[in-house]
Design a protein around this motif. Structure first.
Motif, mmCIF file in Angstrom:
data_model
loop_
_atom_site.group_PDB
_atom_site.id
_atom_site.type_symbol
_atom_site.label_atom_id
_atom_site.label_comp_id
_atom_site.label_asym_id
_atom_site.label_seq_id
_atom_site.Cartn_x
_atom_site.Cartn_y
_atom_site.Cartn_z
ATOM 1 N N ASP A 1 24.128 -77.936 -20.724
ATOM 2 C CA ASP A 1 24.233 -77.826 -22.179
ATOM 3 C C ASP A 1 23.557 -76.530 -22.618
ATOM 4 O OD1 ASP A 1 21.401 -78.291 -22.395
ATOM 5 O OD2 ASP A 1 21.742 -80.446 -22.512
ATOM 6 N N GLY A 2 23.571 -76.270 -23.920
ATOM 7 C CA GLY A 2 23.006 -75.018 -24.423
ATOM 8 C C GLY A 2 21.520 -74.872 -24.173
ATOM 9 N N LYS A 3 20.777 -75.978 -24.265
ATOM 10 C CA LYS A 3 19.329 -75.926 -24.013
ATOM 11 C C LYS A 3 19.058 -75.542 -22.566
ATOM 12 C CE LYS A 3 15.151 -78.765 -24.522
ATOM 13 N NZ LYS A 3 14.551 -78.182 -23.353
ATOM 14 N N ASP A 4 19.756 -76.174 -21.627
ATOM 15 C CA ASP A 4 19.632 -75.852 -20.206
ATOM 16 C C ASP A 4 20.076 -74.409 -19.961
ATOM 17 O OD1 ASP A 4 19.223 -76.312 -17.427
ATOM 18 O OD2 ASP A 4 21.282 -77.022 -17.172
ATOM 19 N N GLY A 5 21.156 -74.009 -20.621
ATOM 20 C CA GLY A 5 21.650 -72.639 -20.484
ATOM 21 C C GLY A 5 20.623 -71.616 -20.940
ATOM 22 N N LEU A 6 20.009 -71.864 -22.075
ATOM 23 C CA LEU A 6 18.996 -70.943 -22.601
ATOM 24 C C LEU A 6 17.821 -70.821 -21.634
ATOM 25 C CD1 LEU A 6 18.959 -69.314 -25.218
ATOM 26 C CD2 LEU A 6 17.583 -71.110 -26.241
ATOM 27 N N ASP A 7 17.389 -71.953 -21.060
ATOM 28 C CA ASP A 7 16.304 -71.928 -20.075
ATOM 29 C C ASP A 7 16.695 -71.093 -18.857
ATOM 30 O OD1 ASP A 7 14.745 -73.550 -21.694
ATOM 31 O OD2 ASP A 7 15.228 -75.401 -20.607
ATOM 32 N N LYS A 8 17.929 -71.236 -18.391
ATOM 33 C CA LYS A 8 18.377 -70.480 -17.216
ATOM 34 C C LYS A 8 18.500 -68.989 -17.530
ATOM 35 C CE LYS A 8 19.906 -74.197 -14.505
ATOM 36 N NZ LYS A 8 20.822 -75.249 -14.287
ATOM 37 N N LYS B 1 16.478 -61.826 -28.234
ATOM 38 C CA LYS B 1 16.788 -60.419 -28.544
ATOM 39 C C LYS B 1 17.595 -59.763 -27.427
ATOM 40 C CE LYS B 1 12.960 -59.822 -31.739
ATOM 41 N NZ LYS B 1 13.473 -60.884 -32.524
ATOM 42 N N ASN B 2 18.528 -60.539 -26.856
ATOM 43 C CA ASN B 2 19.355 -60.056 -25.756
ATOM 44 C C ASN B 2 20.758 -59.778 -26.278
ATOM 45 O OD1 ASN B 2 20.965 -59.696 -23.489
ATOM 46 N ND2 ASN B 2 19.873 -61.199 -22.273
ATOM 47 N N ASN B 3 21.033 -58.504 -26.526
ATOM 48 C CA ASN B 3 22.363 -58.110 -26.996
ATOM 49 C C ASN B 3 23.240 -57.598 -25.861
ATOM 50 O OD1 ASN B 3 21.955 -58.742 -29.760
ATOM 51 N ND2 ASN B 3 20.720 -56.889 -29.955
ATOM 52 N N ALA B 4 22.673 -57.492 -24.658
ATOM 53 C CA ALA B 4 23.421 -56.951 -23.525
ATOM 54 C C ALA B 4 24.235 -58.029 -22.797
ATOM 55 C CB ALA B 4 22.459 -56.284 -22.542
ATOM 56 N N LEU B 5 23.800 -59.278 -22.874
ATOM 57 C CA LEU B 5 24.472 -60.360 -22.160
ATOM 58 C C LEU B 5 25.826 -60.653 -22.807
ATOM 59 C CD1 LEU B 5 24.199 -62.468 -19.893
ATOM 60 C CD2 LEU B 5 23.061 -63.958 -21.549
ATOM 61 N N ASN B 6 26.882 -60.595 -22.006
ATOM 62 C CA ASN B 6 28.230 -60.905 -22.501
ATOM 63 C C ASN B 6 28.390 -62.414 -22.601
ATOM 64 O OD1 ASN B 6 29.421 -58.180 -22.544
ATOM 65 N ND2 ASN B 6 29.042 -58.268 -20.347
ATOM 66 N N ILE B 7 28.924 -62.880 -23.724
ATOM 67 C CA ILE B 7 29.115 -64.313 -23.948
ATOM 68 C C ILE B 7 30.575 -64.561 -24.309
ATOM 69 C CG2 ILE B 7 28.406 -66.352 -25.249
ATOM 70 C CD1 ILE B 7 25.841 -64.725 -26.021
ATOM 71 N N ILE B 8 31.181 -65.502 -23.566
ATOM 72 C CA ILE B 8 32.564 -65.918 -23.829
ATOM 73 C C ILE B 8 32.548 -67.428 -24.040
ATOM 74 C CG2 ILE B 8 34.890 -66.101 -22.857
ATOM 75 C CD1 ILE B 8 34.509 -63.273 -22.674
ATOM 76 N N MET B 9 33.217 -67.885 -25.073
ATOM 77 C CA MET B 9 33.354 -69.318 -25.301
ATOM 78 C C MET B 9 34.582 -69.826 -24.554
ATOM 79 S SD MET B 9 30.961 -70.566 -27.273
ATOM 80 C CE MET B 9 29.667 -69.479 -26.767
ATOM 81 N N LEU B 10 34.419 -70.928 -23.841
ATOM 82 C CA LEU B 10 35.504 -71.596 -23.121
ATOM 83 C C LEU B 10 35.549 -73.011 -23.678
ATOM 84 C CD1 LEU B 10 37.591 -71.838 -20.831
ATOM 85 C CD2 LEU B 10 35.698 -72.375 -19.296
ATOM 86 N N SER C 1 15.133 -67.412 -17.359
ATOM 87 C CA SER C 1 14.564 -67.287 -16.021
ATOM 88 C C SER C 1 15.372 -66.406 -15.066
ATOM 89 C CB SER C 1 14.376 -68.677 -15.398
ATOM 90 O OG SER C 1 15.629 -69.277 -15.157
ATOM 91 N N ASP C 2 16.553 -65.932 -15.499
ATOM 92 C CA ASP C 2 17.384 -65.116 -14.599
ATOM 93 C C ASP C 2 17.887 -63.860 -15.316
ATOM 94 O OD1 ASP C 2 19.103 -64.012 -12.748
ATOM 95 O OD2 ASP C 2 20.216 -65.861 -12.369
ATOM 96 N N PRO C 3 17.119 -62.772 -15.226
ATOM 97 C CA PRO C 3 17.513 -61.536 -15.907
ATOM 98 C C PRO C 3 18.728 -60.841 -15.288
ATOM 99 C CG PRO C 3 15.526 -61.191 -14.611
ATOM 100 C CD PRO C 3 15.839 -62.653 -14.538
#
Length: 121
Positions: A33-40, A73-82, A43-45
């Motif tokens: 889920d989103g909470k688990d995703g945010l934690d990961k 403040k991470n604008n570099a990470l690409n995010i795609i909704m599926l 922890s993984d730059p």
């Protein structure tokens, strides 16, 4: 360390998407889920791309994206909704959160793998 994080509350979807990406040479991590995703993500730059469902318990995908951009403040990470969601209002919220793309389920990996590989390059 992974290149792609697949975030979906459906184990079937997580496995289908991650297996396809791995078979196409990408390193993949998964979150439930989103909470688990945010934690990961915290922890993984090395992550370059997040493929996320919208509707999930605990934290939805759009809220996660807003927190990636705002709190982290991470604008570099690409995010795609599926997702199965296709409403203009949701897409507008996603655009405001810096979402790069919107893929409507079911996942057709062959149609998008070249684009996804460009986002992790």
């Amino acid at each position: 360390m992974a290149q792609v994080l697949v975030v979906d509350d459906s184990g079937t979807v997580r496995n289908e998407v991650s297996d396809f990406l791995k078979a196409n040479g990408l390193t993949v991590a998964c979150a439930v889920d989103g909470k688990d995703g945010l934690d990961k993500i915290k922890s993984d730059p090395s992550l370059k791309l997040v493929l996320s469902d919208v509707n999930m318990p605990n934290m939805d995908g759009l809220t996660m994206a807003e927190k990636i951009r705002g709190e982290l403040k991470n604008n570099a990470l690409n995010i795609i909704m599926l997702t199965t969601e296709n409403s203009p209002a949701m897409k507008e919220r996603g655009k405001a959160a810096g979402i790069k793309g919107w893929i409507v389920k079911p996942f057709n990996g062959a149609a998008v793998i070249a684009s996804l590989k460009k986002l992790v390059a």
